[in-house]
Design an enzyme around this catalytic site. Structure first.
Site, PDB file in Angstrom:
ATOM      1  N   HIS A  65      -5.701   2.779   7.501  1.00 44.71           N
ATOM      2  CA  HIS A  65      -4.569   3.068   8.298  1.00 44.71           C
ATOM      3  C   HIS A  65      -3.402   2.149   7.905  1.00 44.71           C
ATOM      4  CE1 HIS A  65      -7.238  -0.263  10.141  1.00 44.71           C
ATOM      5  NE2 HIS A  65      -5.947  -0.671  10.701  1.00 44.71           N
ATOM      6  N   HIS A  80       0.097   0.004   9.306  1.00 41.01           N
ATOM      7  CA  HIS A  80       0.801  -0.458  10.596  1.00 41.01           C
ATOM      8  C   HIS A  80       2.313  -0.378  10.216  1.00 41.01           C
ATOM      9  CE1 HIS A  80      -2.707  -2.379  12.719  1.00 41.01           C
ATOM     10  NE2 HIS A  80      -3.029  -2.515  11.363  1.00 41.01           N
TER      11      HIS A  80
END
Length: 138
Positions: free
Chosen positions: A101, A103
């Site tokens: 992932h 950010h």
């Protein structure tokens, strides 16, 4: 491919509710439940990849343009003056959920610029030695 035990797979594929900022066939971008700043967003691939070393080619090609698009929207909608893109790989790098992932963290005038790190002194010989070690594995 999905991992049915992965919480980020479940969120990315809509099985767990989230505050979704963006979605397409590859990603779901959601607001972080423990944000570093207002608007802190996490981009989750819908397929499961442990980290950047495992990331599929299609997701790899699309992640940076997606992050830039979200960051640009944050600047217009939230009034932030910049943003950080953060991506951690491995426990020692701060990865806590082992589903790749990225950010997107909005930064505001007068607020912190980014998480800092301790700078270390170096010398040219050691830099060359380290560069050679890495090159040999490429």
């Amino acid at each position: 491919m999905r991992d049915n035990t992965c919480i980020f797979c479940k969120i990315a594929n809509g099985e767990i509710p989230s505050a979704t900022v963006y979605e397409d066939e590859t990603f779901r971008a959601i607001l972080d439940l423990n944000p570093a700043s207002k608007g802190h967003t996490i981009i989750l691939p819908k397929d499961h990849y442990k980290d950047v070393c495992d990331l599929g080619e299609t997701a790899a090609q699309k992640i940076l343009p997606t992050a830039a698009r979200i960051g640009k929207a944050m600047k217009k909608s939230l009034g932030c003056t910049g943003f950080n893109l953060v991506q951690n790989n491995g426990v020692s790098a701060g990865q806590t959920v082992f589903h790749f992932h990225m950010h997107v963290i909005p930064r505001y005038e007068g607020g912190p610029a980014m998480v800092s790190w301790e700078q270390q002194a170096s010398n040219p010989e050691e830099l060359q030695k380290t560069a050679e070690q890495i090159r040999q594995e490429l």
